[in-house]
Scaffold this active site. Structure first.
Site, mmCIF file in Angstrom:
data_model
loop_
_atom_site.group_PDB
_atom_site.id
_atom_site.type_symbol
_atom_site.label_atom_id
_atom_site.label_comp_id
_atom_site.label_asym_id
_atom_site.label_seq_id
_atom_site.Cartn_x
_atom_site.Cartn_y
_atom_site.Cartn_z
ATOM 1 N N GLN B 179 23.779 37.812 48.035
ATOM 2 C CA GLN B 179 23.421 38.971 47.213
ATOM 3 C C GLN B 179 22.011 38.852 46.631
ATOM 4 O O GLN B 179 21.410 39.865 46.277
ATOM 5 C CB GLN B 179 24.422 39.138 46.061
ATOM 6 C CG GLN B 179 25.809 39.536 46.516
ATOM 7 C CD GLN B 179 25.880 40.978 47.019
ATOM 8 O OE1 GLN B 179 25.097 41.841 46.627
ATOM 9 N NE2 GLN B 179 26.832 41.237 47.902
ATOM 10 N N CYS B 325 44.732 48.103 42.728
ATOM 11 C CA CYS B 325 45.215 49.127 43.662
ATOM 12 C C CYS B 325 44.300 49.296 44.864
ATOM 13 O O CYS B 325 44.699 49.869 45.867
ATOM 14 C CB CYS B 325 45.359 50.462 42.949
ATOM 15 S SG CYS B 325 46.450 50.405 41.530
HETATM 16 C C1 LIG Z 1 28.284 36.696 47.869
HETATM 17 C C2 LIG Z 1 28.669 36.981 49.282
HETATM 18 N N1 LIG Z 1 28.923 35.964 50.116
HETATM 19 C C3 LIG Z 1 29.245 36.178 51.408
HETATM 20 C C4 LIG Z 1 29.384 37.446 51.918
HETATM 21 C C5 LIG Z 1 29.766 37.627 53.352
HETATM 22 O O1 LIG Z 1 28.672 38.003 54.127
HETATM 23 P P1 LIG Z 1 28.871 38.592 55.583
HETATM 24 O O2 LIG Z 1 29.457 39.950 55.407
HETATM 25 O O3 LIG Z 1 27.505 38.630 56.169
HETATM 26 O O4 LIG Z 1 29.788 37.673 56.327
HETATM 27 C C6 LIG Z 1 29.147 38.534 51.075
HETATM 28 C C7 LIG Z 1 29.289 39.919 51.579
HETATM 29 O O5 LIG Z 1 30.235 40.621 51.257
HETATM 30 C C8 LIG Z 1 28.780 38.298 49.730
HETATM 31 O O6 LIG Z 1 28.568 39.309 48.884
HETATM 32 S S1 FES Z 2 48.576 50.513 44.144
HETATM 33 FE FE1 FES Z 2 48.607 50.444 42.040
HETATM 34 S S2 FES Z 2 49.681 52.267 41.543
HETATM 35 FE FE2 FES Z 2 49.503 52.384 43.635
#
Ligand SMILES: Cc1ncc(COP(=O)(O)O)c(C=O)c1O
Ligand code: FES
Lengths: 125, 388
Positions: B179, B325
């Protein structure tokens, strides 16, 4: 992921709110994801004449709440007790598998409201 | 309807300049970089140029950069690779409780193999405390893996201090900078980082490409057997177009990094302040200063995140939530829980992550549509007393 029916009830839910001086109140929490549903009913002559809900939960929870209120209104207590979460899910043209538990919440809240009504009636007799 | 994309932490669009750079390698420049003839040599040259660019972003040497299929693979090679090669020295690994699943699930798998893992807690802003880190270090600690910045709440960790502690104890230090890379200035030497993961699709590059920085001399073992590509760290014919795209994306990120971050930060602050002005019972999660420029993370009391996301989607706004959810597993975000945010508050969480393509109008539109959506859902909520 949701059917048109679910989206329709989610976006324009029927019977939202709380009845003042209800004849029965049911509030249940969802042990799976932590959601809460509250149903209030008005009963006349053993028939559900008014029903309202409030829901803290996902789109499936809101849509099933709305649907079950529509299905329960006008029904006798006995008929309403026959309403299952499966029937509600079917009326919505189905729910994603991971969301089936949300429909339990609606059925449980309705049944809890009816039970509360029955207890109140029983106590006053 | 115009899409207002506010989920840049999930992925970013490919920058036109990146696409343009990649196209020849999807067409005529199809050579295998291992081949000796001209087509192959040209492909090889292009990936070496890209390697140089990634190295420059991190203050590293080109030979310390290994191309992988993305952040997840980089994290796996780092953790498993260090664990395998150092098990004779020790079996203890330190990480944090707010890592991405690419780290947490890999650490859990290593626990099953007999490693012991300490998951450091975080404070309410999502930061690891250095005192906790120092207290967790044991004789047999072989690896510290702490993310540079969190993907949900955007909190930036005290990486320089963590690196200093790791170096003092002679422990290998990995950071998941998926990130952070391209958004905050990173210098692996200043920060004493030994291993660093990054991913193309978070910085306007293509999906399915990433890199792992491996400080030379770091004791680790490759996970896969195969050809000699990527100095054996990552065998298999290279994803040439992806690598070229990543090279261009990091070059773009280096151009006026601070200015561009400032522009995004200004929009983000307008969004946060606007939401706080217009909506009650809302909190901002994460650290207010040590924070990624594009991250805005809210929790709206009394309502649930999926309902919020679907309503925003109908307005063309793409966002994300840590609600149980929305999670498939029906567990709320482990990051929010680790920060001490109660389950029901995590339920109403909303992550909006801005990027370079967002405008003032986008923010104004969100500020116009969000309050009525929140009100509508609160009117439906049994938890909300005020709107009975
Ligand atoms: C902090 C972090 N690490 C790893 C990943 C995984 O990266 P990638 O989607 O390139 O495998 C993400 C992405 O979602 C992430 O935000
Ligand atoms: S998944 Fe939480 S109320 Fe439906």
């Amino acid at each position: 992921m949701y059917t048109d029916k679910v989206m329709e009830h989610f976006l324009n839910p029927k019977n939202v709110g709380e009845i003042e001086n209800p004849d029965g109140v049911g509030q249940v929490g969802n042990p799976r994801c932590g959601d809460i549903m509250k149903i209030t009913i008005k009963v006349d002559d053993n028939r559900i004449t008014d029903i309202k809900f409030k829901t803290f939960g996902c789109a499936a929870a809101i849509a099933t709440s709305s649907m079950i209120t529509e299905m329960a209104i006008g029904k006798t207590i006995e008929e309403a007790l026959q309403l299952t979460n499966k029937a509600v899910a079917e009326a919505l043209d189905g729910l994603p598998p991971v969301k089936m538990h949300c429909s339990n919440l609606a059925a449980d809240a309705l049944h809890a409201a009816i039970k509360d009504y029955q207890e109140r009636v029983g106590a006053s007799q | 309807m115009k899409t207002i994309y506010l989920d840049h932490a999930a992925t970013t669009p490919v920058h036109p300049r990146v696409l343009e750079k990649m196209l020849p390698y999807l067409k005529g420049q199809y050579g295998n970089p291992s081949s000796v003839y001209r087509l192959g040599r040209e492909a090889k040259k292009a990936i070496e140029d890209a390697r140089e660019r990634v190295a420059q972003l991190l203050g590293a040497e080109p030979r310390e950069i290994v191309f992988t299929s993305g952040g997840t693979e980089s994290d796996n090679i780092a953790l498993q690779g260090v664990a395998r090669a150092n098990r004779g020295r020790g079996k203890h690994i330190i990480t944090s409780s707010i890592e991405h699943h690419a780290i947490l699930h890999t650490a859990a798998a290593l626990e099953k193999e007999g490693f012991s893992v300490t998951y450091l807690p975080v404070d309410k802003y999502g930061q690891v405390r250095i005192a906790d880190l120092e207290a967790a270090i044991r004789e047999d600690t072989i690896l510290i893996s702490i993310m540079y910045a969190n993907n949900e709440v955007g909190t930036i960790q005290p990486i320089q201090e963590i690196g200093r502690v790791a170096r003092e104890h002679g422990i290998i230090f990995h950071t998941d900078a998926v990130q952070a890379a391209g958004y905050v200035p990173i210098d692996v030497n200043r920060d004493n980082i030994d291993l660093l993961s990054l991913s193309g699709h978070k910085l306007y590059g293509p999906k399915g490409i990433g890199a792992l920085y491996i400080r030379k001399g770091t004791r680790m073992a490759p996970l896969m057997g195969g050809g000699a590509q990527e100095r054996n760290w990552r065998p298999g014919t290279e994803n040439v177009p992806g690598i070229i795209g990543l090279g261009e994306a990091v070059a773009l990120a280096r151009e006026n990094m601070e200015e561009r971050a400032e522009g995004i930060r200004r929009l983000r602050d307008k969004l946060i302040n606007g939401v706080l002005e217009r909506i009650d019972h809302v909190r901002v999660n994460g650290h207010l200063e040590q924070r990624l420029p594009g991250n805005a993370h809210f929790a709206f009391e009394f309502i649930e995140g999926e309902s919020l996301l679907l309503n925003l989607d109908l307005e063309g706004i793409a966002a994300s939530s840590g609600s149980a959810c929305t999670s498939g597993s029906l567990e709320p975000s482990h990051v929010l829980l680790a920060m001490g945010i109660p389950h029901e508050i995590a339920h109403g969480s909303l992550r909006l992550t801005l990027g370079e393509d967002n405008t003032e109008e986008d923010v104004e539109r969100v500020l116009a549509v969000l309050p009525p959506i929140v009100k509508k859902l609160r009117d439906m909520s049994p938890l909300c007393r005020e709107s009975v």
